[in-house]
Scaffold this motif. Structure first.
Motif, PDB file in Angstrom:
ATOM      1  N   ARG A  45      -2.876 -15.841   9.831  1.00 31.22           N
ATOM      2  CA  ARG A  45      -1.846 -15.134  10.589  1.00 31.22           C
ATOM      3  C   ARG A  45      -0.835 -14.485   9.649  1.00 31.22           C
ATOM      4  O   ARG A  45      -0.439 -13.332   9.832  1.00 31.22           O
ATOM      5  N   ASP A  46      -0.424 -15.224   8.616  1.00 31.90           N
ATOM      6  CA  ASP A  46       0.516 -14.674   7.644  1.00 31.90           C
ATOM      7  C   ASP A  46      -0.083 -13.465   6.932  1.00 31.90           C
ATOM      8  O   ASP A  46       0.607 -12.469   6.711  1.00 31.90           O
ATOM      9  N   GLU A  49      -0.058 -10.513   9.313  1.00 31.25           N
ATOM     10  CA  GLU A  49       1.284  -9.958   9.465  1.00 31.25           C
ATOM     11  C   GLU A  49       1.706  -9.172   8.225  1.00 31.25           C
ATOM     12  O   GLU A  49       2.318  -8.107   8.335  1.00 31.25           O
TER      13      GLU A  49
END
Length: 178
Positions: A45-46, A49
């Motif tokens: 997810r990081d 993003e």
């Protein structure tokens, strides 16, 4: 008659009626759907993003030759940016990026900012040119300088210089104290 009240001969009679008994081999468990591989969901997810943020930064509109560069961190008061825009801070050092290609200019800029910060300079001028002779539709060095300065933690604010100090072909950079 309860369980314990049985005659011990009943169980013997049962075994004789059944005959010899052999234990069956253990049956293999029924096939199951394979378990998914473990994955680092937070790290993915990081990464997603960060990639999205990078694409947004790269996709934003490029600056034209006459556009002014302007940026300030949230902790810097707006009046500081106004003073920088007017050229009220004296540039203590200067870097001229004319005739540099983008890759060399980026290295020179990063090294210049590092040395300026180590020297304790509070304000420096970077001359990037207006990009009129860059051979592309957009001023390459101007956009490069804008991108690099926004990414650096030691840059508090920057604004295109006033006309007497280079105008939209130069930028005054306010650096954080060491």
């Amino acid at each position: 008659m309860g369980k314990n009240d049985r005659d011990p001969d009943d169980s013997e009679l049962f075994r004789q009626a059944i005959g010899p008994v052999r234990e069956l081999p253990a049956a293999a468990p029924p096939p199951q759907k394979p378990k998914p591989k473990a994955r680092a969901a937070m790290a993915e997810r990081d990464e997603t993003e960060a990639l999205s943020e990078f694409r947004r930064a790269m996709a934003r509109d490029d600056l034209e030759s006459g556009d002014a560069l302007s940026y300030r961190r949230d902790e810097v008061p707006p009046r500081v940016l106004q003073r920088l825009r007017r050229g009220l801070y004296a540039a203590q050092d200067e870097l001229d990026l004319h005739d540099s290609d983008a890759q060399a200019a980026e290295g020179l800029l990063r090294e210049f900012l590092l040395q300026a910060r180590h020297a304790g300079f509070g304000c420096v001028r970077v001359i990037h040119g207006k990009g009129l002779n860059s051979g592309s539709a957009v001023p390459v060095l101007k956009n490069l300088v804008d991108r690099v300065l926004r990414q650096r933690a030691d840059v508090l604010a920057f604004h295109s210089a006033p006309p007497a100090q280079g105008g939209t072909g130069a930028v005054l950079v306010l650096l954080a104290k060491r």
